[in-house]
Design a protein around this motif. Structure first.
Motif, mmCIF file in Angstrom:
data_model
loop_
_atom_site.group_PDB
_atom_site.id
_atom_site.type_symbol
_atom_site.label_atom_id
_atom_site.label_comp_id
_atom_site.label_asym_id
_atom_site.label_seq_id
_atom_site.Cartn_x
_atom_site.Cartn_y
_atom_site.Cartn_z
ATOM 1 N N UNK A 58 -0.526 -0.743 -9.945
ATOM 2 C CA UNK A 58 0.720 -0.233 -9.798
ATOM 3 C C UNK A 58 0.587 1.173 -9.089
ATOM 4 N N UNK A 59 -0.216 1.856 -9.779
ATOM 5 C CA UNK A 59 -0.307 3.534 -9.357
ATOM 6 C C UNK A 59 -1.100 3.769 -8.192
ATOM 7 N N UNK A 60 -1.894 2.627 -7.890
ATOM 8 C CA UNK A 60 -2.768 2.907 -6.646
ATOM 9 C C UNK A 60 -1.942 3.168 -5.240
ATOM 10 N N UNK A 61 -2.527 3.903 -4.352
ATOM 11 C CA UNK A 61 -1.900 3.980 -3.009
ATOM 12 C C UNK A 61 -0.504 4.567 -3.230
ATOM 13 N N UNK A 62 -0.364 5.463 -3.729
ATOM 14 C CA UNK A 62 1.060 6.239 -4.125
ATOM 15 C C UNK A 62 2.049 5.054 -4.485
ATOM 16 N N UNK A 63 1.851 4.459 -5.276
ATOM 17 C CA UNK A 63 2.921 3.431 -5.926
ATOM 18 C C UNK A 63 2.808 2.113 -5.135
ATOM 19 N N UNK A 64 2.165 2.056 -4.155
ATOM 20 C CA UNK A 64 2.152 0.859 -3.133
ATOM 21 C C UNK A 64 1.018 -0.369 -3.445
ATOM 22 N N UNK A 65 0.259 -0.213 -4.595
ATOM 23 C CA UNK A 65 -0.910 -0.695 -4.916
ATOM 24 C C UNK A 65 -0.452 -2.311 -5.030
ATOM 25 N N UNK A 66 0.774 -2.615 -5.542
ATOM 26 C CA UNK A 66 1.006 -3.974 -5.576
ATOM 27 C C UNK A 66 1.063 -4.610 -4.429
ATOM 28 N N UNK A 67 1.965 -3.887 -3.482
ATOM 29 C CA UNK A 67 2.234 -4.510 -2.214
ATOM 30 C C UNK A 67 0.748 -4.704 -1.501
ATOM 31 N N UNK A 68 -0.242 -3.887 -1.498
ATOM 32 C CA UNK A 68 -1.346 -3.641 -0.792
ATOM 33 C C UNK A 68 -2.263 -4.843 -1.437
ATOM 34 N N UNK A 69 -2.213 -4.965 -2.672
ATOM 35 C CA UNK A 69 -3.156 -6.138 -3.214
ATOM 36 C C UNK A 69 -2.542 -7.364 -2.920
ATOM 37 N N UNK A 70 -1.301 -7.676 -2.882
ATOM 38 C CA UNK A 70 -0.602 -8.704 -2.306
ATOM 39 C C UNK A 70 -0.809 -9.072 -1.090
ATOM 40 N N UNK A 71 -0.940 -7.931 -0.264
ATOM 41 C CA UNK A 71 -1.107 -8.270 1.332
ATOM 42 C C UNK A 71 -2.612 -8.585 1.575
ATOM 43 N N UNK A 72 -3.429 -7.829 0.714
ATOM 44 C CA UNK A 72 -4.751 -7.986 0.871
ATOM 45 C C UNK A 72 -5.106 -9.436 0.541
ATOM 46 N N UNK A 73 -4.676 -9.911 -0.476
ATOM 47 C CA UNK A 73 -5.167 -11.475 -0.993
ATOM 48 C C UNK A 73 -4.521 -12.289 -0.167
ATOM 49 N N UNK A 74 -3.335 -12.181 0.623
ATOM 50 C CA UNK A 74 -2.772 -13.228 1.503
ATOM 51 C C UNK A 74 -3.658 -13.192 2.825
ATOM 52 N N UNK A 75 -3.777 -11.873 3.306
ATOM 53 C CA UNK A 75 -4.507 -11.936 4.439
ATOM 54 C C UNK A 75 -6.362 -12.351 4.324
ATOM 55 N N UNK A 76 -6.659 -12.384 3.221
ATOM 56 C CA UNK A 76 -8.224 -12.621 2.865
ATOM 57 C C UNK A 76 -7.854 -14.311 3.181
ATOM 58 N N UNK A 77 -6.943 -14.856 2.363
ATOM 59 C CA UNK A 77 -6.762 -16.218 2.647
ATOM 60 C C UNK A 77 -6.618 -16.920 3.866
ATOM 61 N N UNK A 78 -5.987 -15.978 4.726
ATOM 62 C CA UNK A 78 -5.676 -16.519 6.024
ATOM 63 C C UNK A 78 -7.023 -16.416 6.746
#
Ligand code: CU
Lengths: 281, 108
Positions: A58-78
């Motif tokens: 949660x603390x990563x990427x100035x508070x956007x860690x959760x979103x960036x992780x989610x997006x990363x996981x989804x794009x990796x699957x894509x």
């Protein structure tokens, strides 16, 4: 307990739909069961790690860690689904020639199996980490052990049952059209995942919306309903999408369909095309 | 291709830079309920929601009507960018405690 069962069911269903499409697409591949179970196991382990590390993330990427992780996981699957479908169409000719034997047909698919294992693991990881945090929250609230366990059993049982229903439904498709159909499902699944990734990046203010809520079909089918969620996974349905989500959806569709077409061309034509593009220097 | 990548980076950069002028609104989660339960935000502009979870258990801030979801850990704060939205009333909830954690975003 009904609340626990419902939330667990929803998350398990989301993952189970992805797992069953992947399972169907790898029909006939040797050791597939082992790969699928391995993927689910890896995903569960990952989900626990993500839940444990939620504070750190949660603390990563100035508070956007959760979103960036989610997006990363989804794009990796894509990306992995994309690689698989392109690879499959490259071998479509050979597959068609040996169509009489399913085993033969999909033996070819085994080398991209590891990628699909990763897709399963990523799907389980994403939905699983949410379930873990939810169950932790319920446990903190002092729910009885019986209620918790009963709810989990009901939720997991229901989600897995629907996943199996989809899988066996897909198996009824005649063999002649089977891989065509599962490829279409994989492509739509990937496009939907890409659109969801765009939504997370938008939520973190990392992308322009290009129009928030372009239309709204919530009155017909809301994102929160079971049917809405199911269609959301299967074809990327969103009742009120932002423009950027449509862009991600369309780009994924075009890239995958384009890649499949290119890969499906006869080998001779394929060899000429790239050679011509290389400058003679 | 390189030019395209550069354009994409510049676009992202400009949006990151603009993030600072987004108006901010605050919500709290206490005893598995939102405070305030109705939050007024302006229409037609992006807003930044700052959500503080004062409970000892995790919650998930979620709305299917304005399409957002994010976990809020115990005793911590998250930010979520929303909109621009058209005027109207949009439901949000706490996914982990739906019976009590209910709220509305009043966009006007
Ligand atoms: Cu989910």
């Amino acid at each position: 307990m009904p609340g626990v069962a419902l939330l667990v069911f929803r998350e398990v269903l989301e993952a189970a739909l992805i797992v069953s499409i992947v399972c169907a697409a790898t029909r006939g591949v040797r050791l597939r069961g082992l790969y699928v179970l391995g993927g689910i196991g890896l995903g569960l382990a990952g989900a626990l790690l993500v839940a444990l590390g939620a504070g750190f993330i949660a603390g990563l990427a100035s508070g956007s860690g959760q979103e960036l992780l989610n997006a990363g996981v989804l794009l990796a699957a894509v990306a992995m689904i994309g690689w698989h479908v392109v690879w499959m169409s490259r071998h479509a000719r050979e597959l068609a020639q040996h169509m009489s034997a399913v085993g033969q047909a999909v033996k070819a698919g085994s080398s991209s199996l590891t990628l699909l294992l990763a897709v399963i693991a990523l799907a389980v990881l994403r939905e699983g980490s949410e379930v873990v945090l939810f169950l932790y929250s319920m446990a903190m609230g002092g729910i009885s052990a019986g209620g918790l366990i009963g709810g989990i059993a009901l939720g997991v049982g229901g989600g897995v049952a629907l996943g199996f229903a989809l899988y066996f439904g897909l198996l009824r498709i005649p063999l002649k059209h089977f891989f065509g159909a599962t490829n279409v499902m994989l492509v739509l699944l990937a496009a939907g995942l890409a659109s969801t990734a765009a939504r997370f990046l938008l939520q973190a203010n990392r992308l322009p919306a290009l129009g928030e809520q372009l239309w709204n079909t919530s009155w017909l089918l809301s994102n929160g309903s079971l049917a809405g969620k199911t269609l959301g996974i299967l074809i990327g349905y969103d009742a009120s999408p932002a423009g950027i989500q449509l862009v991600f959806y369309a780009v994924t569709l075009l890239l995958l369909i384009g890649g499949m077409r290119l890969a499906a061309r006869p080998a001779a034509a394929r060899r000429e095309a790239p050679a011509a593009a290389i400058p003679q220097s | 291709m390189n030019r395209l990548a550069l354009a994409a980076v510049l676009l992202l950069w400009s949006f990151a830079a603009r993030a600072t002028d987004v108006p901010e609104f605050h919500l709290a989660i206490q005893d598995h309920a939102y405070q305030p339960a109705e939050l007024k935000v302006p229409a037609g502009t992006k807003v930044k929601l700052v959500i503080e979870n004062r409970d000892a258990s995790p919650e998930e801030f979620e709305s299917t009507e304005f399409n957002r979801e994010k976990i809020v850990l115990p005793n911590s704060t998250i930010t979520v960018y929303v909109g621009p939205l058209k005027p109207g009333s949009y439901r949000f909830f706490g996914d982990f405690h739906q019976d009590t954690a209910q709220g509305r975003l009043i966009v006007e």
